[in-house]
Every structure is written in structure tokens, then in C-alpha cells.
Write an enzyme that holds these catalytic residues in place. Structure first.
Site, short mmCIF file in Angstrom:
data_model
loop_
_atom_site.label_atom_id
_atom_site.label_comp_id
_atom_site.label_asym_id
_atom_site.label_seq_id
_atom_site.Cartn_x
_atom_site.Cartn_y
_atom_site.Cartn_z
N HIS B 188 1.72 6.89 -4.02
CA HIS B 188 1.15 6.09 -2.62
C HIS B 188 0.51 5.08 -3.46
O HIS B 188 -1.06 5.66 -2.42
CB HIS B 188 0.83 5.78 -2.02
CG HIS B 188 1.42 5.20 -0.54
ND1 HIS B 188 2.92 4.65 -0.40
CD2 HIS B 188 1.03 4.35 0.60
CE1 HIS B 188 2.24 4.26 0.51
NE2 HIS B 188 1.30 4.18 0.75
N ASP B 314 12.74 2.41 0.72
CA ASP B 314 11.77 2.86 1.44
C ASP B 314 12.33 2.86 2.67
O ASP B 314 11.35 3.08 3.89
CB ASP B 314 10.21 1.38 1.39
CG ASP B 314 9.27 2.74 1.69
OD1 ASP B 314 8.77 3.59 1.89
OD2 ASP B 314 7.98 2.15 1.78
#
Lengths: 317, 433
Positions: B188, B314
Site C-alpha cells: 500500500h 478494495d
């Protein structure tokens, strides 16, 4: 009548700082001389007089049990006066610099300094500031010449020679002075050297050291004559360089299964101290193919040869 | 259950197989969990006795979707989502494989936890589930996990989920170590120090709302760092969720030199922008935040061109206690596994991306990245197949969603097209009636 005398072996330098810089003849000469000390060392009366009157100081800036005692016994068997100084009791703890310690000791006129230091290059630095001979007993991740010599002697006695053997060095190559000295020595004597380790424990550029690089034990040990295991420091096995000792042992620890990848008569070595269950398991370490105890014995013989060779070069010798 | 596994023949369908760049009208035969044939005119005569024949005229048949990034609350947050509820939502959305994230409680950072998730999924989920394992122990960003043993236990990749590892040395060593095991590291890219107090995209709109902004540089800087470390270490690196047009410049340059670098974008960042935050809609509070329209357009183009490899949901279920709060205090995240495809169809209907390219980024590429079966209609492949009605109009009612949480940014959206059947390993796991 001519008495044919074996030519006395000469080491062409004042110090023994590394295997790098030693010629093939010098290495073989040291090994031959060490060989001659093996039998006398097994006798009841071991005392010799070559170093009588000489002062040997063992200066250890990093804890050591076997190397320090090995050098102490070697010096005493040759008749030297041996003194041990270790970091715990030295003035380095009080803030004295390495150079000041060297100058102070030099003023006491020792003949041989045996030095171990945690920083690569520190022994070389110290050697330039003293008038006596210096033996490197291990500097950082750089060199440990007497370890490589004792390993070579052990291999030679068990395999009859070194040339043409395949030697695989396994484990923490990145931080290992034993690996560096051994790679140079074994290459000089004509062995084929391999290293096996996870990528995090291999120094960048290792493939240019004249070794074949493997990241898998099965491939790296295939057809090996000699397996040298290296110690993995505890602080490096909990996630910084490898995730855990369990995972390290699973992939890189020497057990019977992995030993089976090597030649059936392969021999196992370890410079000690061992982490049993991390880089090697007990049944291999204590098994029939292990040379680990013989390595310790050869350590004394090799160090006697090194001390004797250097003592011949002393100013008034 | 075996009796359910009759052979299935899907007839007269528009068959799209992104793994082979095929798009044709034909029939698809499924038997014993595998795709047997996909061609024109198999016909009812040429199939085994007892075959279920389904008329797919005017419908699209495609590989089941593989969602590269979905948070499932099991273990530790079962009130938000379980493997069972996530799999129900997935099947309804055409997702036949969920790749769940390790930021659970306890964290999936040891082989026994991987084993737990796989067993729970086997017993409770109606789609395939593969866990990613933590990259660092306890997601603390300090010490790498047992990458070799975790991979052997079934972890398909290594990530700290929605957390970024700020220590570059840790990332470098992990990439170096992972290379030996050919393990994929998914990261990330959102520098927490640069994000600071930011709660939405930094810029005029955040300023007008009086909200502190998270700069695009938080993403770009970390992505740039990562691709350079990946080049140094040589391992396989995947940027988990990129959102900015400028990140694409970094990615393009990195990919030119290094085939081991790949990236994903979330469906939210392809279909929404910062304006959707509107009057402090917390369901549009995401991390990384929704960006400007120029970024959204650039991301869609990057998926169409293949620069960005994969599109993921997500999926991040948050209950009302975490969302019914002032914007700055609300937890970021949106559910999306059930709406990923239909949201993407908006782009297709608007002419922004070809359907085959969208499907490729949601199935074929994720399968390739993780080395999973699926993502293809090639004969012999696992029979993970979806049937899509591209045209049916409907309005999304979040109460009807199967996820335990209802935090969708698409509530009351007018949508066109939906999944009408989801087949997992040759068995119908979902059917729209």
C-alpha cells in the site's frame, strides 16, 4: 657427506592479517608445519621452547572462547609468556581509542599481538601502529585467517588434498569473516567453492569472488565433498535478515535429508559455536560425517605454526 | 452435493475470454468442474446425458472475477464480515475468487493462521478464498514474516494490507528475501507521515469543505521509492492501490525497465472522484482518498492500455458506528465486492473502456499475478464462469446487498447490467431470478 635438510619455511611478512596476500607456497608451508605439531600435541609432554622469552598478548575486543583459548594454548606450548586482555576489563571501556591502546601495549614490548576486533579493518589499523608481529584473530566481517588454515588442514587430513574438491559454504555469508578467508584460501589451493544462502545473507557482488552462488540447499549441496556450515547470529534471525529460526532451519539448516544431497562421503564442518536446531541439527553435528571436533584440535596446531613462523621474522630472531 | 454438479451447457452466449483475446458467439460446456469446450455450435446433441442447458442469448459469458483485495473480518471482526457473508456478496457480484487481506485480529502472519482461513473458507464460503499473509510480523513494519513457510501453507502474496511500511530497509530486505521464494509483495503506497491528518484529497475541494488534505505526493513518493528498491532487490512487487495520474508516470518508467513490477487500482478510483464526497458523505471516505477527475480519467485509460494490471474492489465493510460520524472521524473504506463489476459496466456503457479490457483486469491478470487457476475459458481450465446481462436497468438498494455492512458509495445509483449467474468450480453458486 651432505645432510639433506628440509628447507625451513619462511613467511614473507611481519604480520598475519589475512589469507589475502598469502602465496600458495606460504599457505602450504604453514599447513605442512602445522601437520608436524599434531602428533606432539597428543603426547603427554607438549612443551616446546621455540618462543621462550617471547611475550604474546591476546587482545580481544569481541568475546571469544575457543579462538582465544586456542591461541593461548598454542603460545604456551611453544614456551611464550601469554597474557590475555579482553574488552570487559580493558580501557576501551573507559573510552580509550584503539590507537591509544595499541601505543600503550607497544610500550610494553610484546613480541606478538593476537587481535580480534568487531570492526573490519581494525586489526590492520592496529598493526600499523606497533613494532611487533600481529595475528588477526578475526576482524569484523573481513578475515579470520587461522580459521581458514585450520579448516584447510582438517580437509587435507581427511581427503588427502584440497585440489579438485567441491566445498559448499552455507549460511550467513554476508557477515562471515570465516567465509571470506575460506573462499580465498580454498580457491588458491584449487578447490571449487560454492556458497548457499538466502539472498538477504549474500553480499552484493559475491559471484565475483570466484564462487558459484546458490539459494537452494538441494542444488548447492549436490555432489559436494565438504559442507561448511556458518553460525547465524541470533539478532539476525528474527525478521531482519531471515524471518525466524524455524524458517531458516527448514530451508537452510543442515539435517540428514539435506546432507543426503551431497556426496555419500561428504564431510561436515562448522567453525563454532553452533546453534543446534538453527543452522545444523544435533545428529549431523555429532554424526559420523562431522569433522567439527577435529577442527578444534587442528586449530591449536595451525596457530602454533603461525606463531612460530612469525617469531622467526622478529627483529632479533 | 455431487448431484449438483451436473454438466452445464451455456448456449448462444457472447463468449469473452480475455486470456486468449476471444470474443465470439458460441456455446460453453462445463463438466466435472472444468471447462470442456468453448466454441460455436456444440449444441444439445453433443453433450452428456443430464446436462443442464442454459440459454444465454444476448448475454455475456466470461471468466469469474478474481478480486485481488478484499478485507474480510474473519477472524476478529465477524460482526463486519465473515468469509461466508463475503463469499455470498462475491458470488452475487460475479467474483469467484476472493483474495482476503491479513489485517485481521489476530493478524495472518503465521502458517497456522493461513491454515485457519483456508479451512474456514472451505467449510463456509461459496467461492474460492485465498489469503494474502502479512509482510511484517503483527503488521508493525519492522520484521519480515516467514515468507517461505507461509507461502507453503497457501498464502498467495505478502502485504501489510492498508498499512504502508515506512522503513525502506525493511522493504528492501523483504523484496530480496521474497525473491528466493518467487513470492509477490503487495504494498500500500501511502506515506503515513505525508498523509498526516489528511482525510480527503488535498486541493481546492478539501479546502472549501474545511477538511485537511492528503497530498498525492504521499502516494507518488512511496511508489517511486518502492520501484527503485524492487529494481535493487530483484523481487516481484505489486502496488496495491494507486490513484494518481502522476503515479502512472512512475509506473510506466518502472515497468519499462523491470517486468516484475505491477499495480492495481480500486473500482472506486475508476468510477468516483473527490466531488462525490459532496456534503461530507463518509461512504466516500477512502484510503487512499478519491482523487480529482483528471486522475480518474487517467486511471481508466491506464487500465484500458494494460499499464495498470488489475482492478480490485478494495472491499472494506464498516458498520454504522464507524461511518455515522463527522467526516474526519469516520473510518475510511467502502464495500465493493458485489458492485465491482456493475460499477465497471458504467465505464463500458460510457465508452471509456472496452468490456474485454475491464474483464481482463478483473480476472485474467489477477490470476496470472498470483499464479491462481481461473481467469480463462480455455478448455481444461477450472469452471469459474459468470453470465452477465449487460443491459438490464436497476437501482441499487443497499439493503439488498449481501455484505454484513452496507457502506456502499453506490447506494441509489442507477445501474445498467448485472451478473445473472455465477458458476464456481462447475457449480452454480448464485443465480439472479
Amino acid at each position: 657427506m651432505n645432510i639433506v635438510q628440509k628447507p625451513t619455511f619462511v613467511l614473507n611478512q611481519r604480520h598475519l592479517l589475512g589469507i589475502e596476500g598469502l602465496s600458495r607456497d606460504e599457505i602450504v608451508g604453514l599447513l605442512d608445519r602445522a601437520e608436524e605439531f599434531v602428533e606432539p600435541n597428543r603426547q603427554i609432554d607438549k612443551k616446546q621452547t621455540t618462543l621462550r622469552g617471547r611475550t604474546q598478548i591476546n587482545l580481544f575486543f569481541e568475546v571469544s572462547t575457543r579462538t582465544q583459548s586456542s591461541f593461548e594454548i598454542a603460545g604456551k606450548r611453544l614456551g611464550a609468556d601469554v597474557m590475555n586482555m579482553s574488552v570487559g576489563s580493558s580501557s576501551m571501556r573507559k573510552g580509550e581509542t584503539l590507537i591509544d591502546t595499541a601505543i600503550t601495549l607497544n610500550a610494553m614490548h610484546p613480541d606478538i599481538l593476537v587481535v580480534r576486533h568487531y570492526a573490519s579493518g581494525a586489526v590492520d589499523l592496529l598493526a600499523r601502529k606497533v613494532d611487533c608481529s600481529v595475528i588477526n584473530a578475526g576482524d569484523g566481517s573481513h578475515e579470520h585467517p587461522t580459521q581458514a588454515l585450520l579448516d584447510a588442514l582438517t580437509i587435507r587430513r581427511n581427503k588427502g588434498g584440497i585440489e579438485g574438491l567441491t566445498v559448499t559454504i552455507c549460511g550467513d555469508i554476508l557477515h562471515s569473516r570465516v567465509a571470506r578467508s575460506n573462499i580465498i584460501l580454498l580457491n588458491t589451493l584449487g578447490a571449487r567453492v560454492r556458497v548457499v544462502a538466502p539472498s538477504t545473507l549474500l553480499p552484493p557482488g559475491i559471484e565475483r569472488f570466484g564462487v558459484d552462488v546458490f539459494r537452494d540447499m538441494r542444488e548447492g549441496l549436490h555432489n559436494a565433498d565438504i559442507i561448511m556450515m556458518l553460525r547465524l547470529q541470533r539478532e539476525r534471525m528474527s525478521g531482519s535478515f531471515v524471518p525466524s529460526s524455524q524458517e531458516y532451519f527448514h530451508y537452510f539448516g543442515l539435517d540428514e535429508r539435506k546432507l543426503g544431497f551431497a556426496k555419500p562421503d561428504a564431510l561436515v564442518m562448522h567453525p563454532g559455536p553452533m546453534n543446534r536446531g538453527v543452522e545444523i541439527n544435533s545428529s549431523v553435528a555429532d554424526g559420523a560425517q562431522s569433522l567439527i571436533r577435529e577442527q578444534v584440535e587442528m586449530g591449536v596446531a595451525v596457530r602454533m605454526a603461525a606463531l612460530e613462523a612469525l617469531s622467526r621474522n622478529l627483529r632479533n630472531a | 452435493m455431487l448431484s449438483d454438479r451436473r454438466p452445464i451447457l451455456l448456449t448462444d452466449a457472447r463468449i469473452i475470454d480475455p486470456s486468449r483475446d476471444l470474443d465470439f458467439i458460441g456455446d460453453l460446456l462445463i463438466a466435472e468442474g472444468l471447462i470442456r469446450e468453448a466454441k460455436r455450435g456444440i449444441g444439445a446433441a453433443g453433450v452428456p446425458e443430464g446436462t443442464e442447458i442454459i440459454d444465454c442469448r444476448d448475454k455475456v459469458v466470461a471468466p469469474g472475477l478474481i478480486d485481488l483485495r478484499a478485507f474480510v473480518g474473519e477472524p476478529g471482526a465477524e460482526y463486519r464480515e465473515t468469509l461466508a457473508s463475503a463469499s455470498q456478496a462475491a458470488a452475487a457480484g460475479g467474483v469467484t475468487t476472493i483474495v482476503c487481506q491479513p489485517d485481521t485480529n489476530p493478524v495472518i502472519d503465521e502458517p497456522a493462521m493461513v491454515d485457519f482461513v483456508l479451512r474456514r473458507a472451505r467449510d463456509t464460503a461459496i467461492v474460492h478464498v485465498h489469503p494474502m499473509a502479512a509482510l511484517t510480523k503483527g503488521l508493525k513494519g519492522e520484521e519480515m514474516t516467514e515468507i517461505g513457510l507461509l507461502k507453503a501453507a497457501g498464502a498467495v502474496a505478502f502485504t501489510d494490507g492498508a498499512r504502508s511500511v515506512t522503513n525502506a530497509q525493511v522493504i528492501r530486505r523483504a523484496l530480496t528475501y521474497a525473491r528466493d521464494f518467487d513470492a509477490l509483495i503487495v504494498h500500500h503506497t501511502e506515506d503515513p507521515n505525508l498523509v498526516g491528518e489528511g482525510v480527503m484529497n488535498e486541493g481546492e475541494f478539501a479546502a472549501r469543505l474545511g477538511l485537511s488534505g492528503a497530498p498525492k505526493a504521499a502516494e507518488i513518493v512511496m511508489l517511486e521509492r518502492d520501484v527503485r528498491l524492487a529494481a535493487l532487490a530483484g523481487g516481484r512487487y505489486h502496488a496495491a492501490s494507486i490513484t494518481c495520474a502522476e503515479s502512472l508516470d512512475v509506473l510506466r518508467r518502472a515497468k519499462d525497465n523491470n517486468p516484475n513490477i505491477t499495480a492495481s487500482v480500486s473500482i472506486n478510483h475508476l468510477t468516483l472522484n473527490e466531488i462525490d464526497v459532496g456534503s461530507y458523505r463518509t461512504f466516500c471516505k477512502l484510503a487512499p482518498p478519491l482523487r480529482a477527475e483528471v486522475d480518474r480519467v487517467a486511471m481508466v485509460e491506464a487500465v484500458a492500455s494494460g499499464l495498470v494490471d488489475a482492478v480490485m474492489s478494495d472491499h472494506d465493510p464498516q458498520d454504522v458506528e464507524n461511518k455515522r460520524l463527522p467526516f474526519a472521524e469516520a473510518t475510511p473504506g467502502a464495500i465493493g465486492i458485489e458492485t465491482m463489476l456493475v460499477a465497471g459496466l458504467r465505464l463500458v456503457h460510457n465508452g471509456e473502456i472496452a468490456l474485454a479490457n475491464l474483464l481482463k483486469a478483473m480476472s485474467t491478470r489477477p490470476a496470472e499475478l498470483l499464479g491462481l487457476p481461473g481467469g480463462s475459458l480455455r478448455p481444461g481450465s477450472i469452471a469459474d464462469v459468470i453470465v452477465i446481462d449487460l443491459d438490464v436497468p436497476w437501482v441499487l438498494d443497499r439493503a439488498q446487498l449481501k455484505s454484513k455492512c452496507k457502506n456502499t458509495p453506490f447506494d441509489e445509483a442507477r445501474l445498467q447490467g448485472r451478473v445473472v449467474r455465477t458458476i464456481v468450480s462447475g457449480r452454480t453458486a448464485y443465480e439472479y431470478v
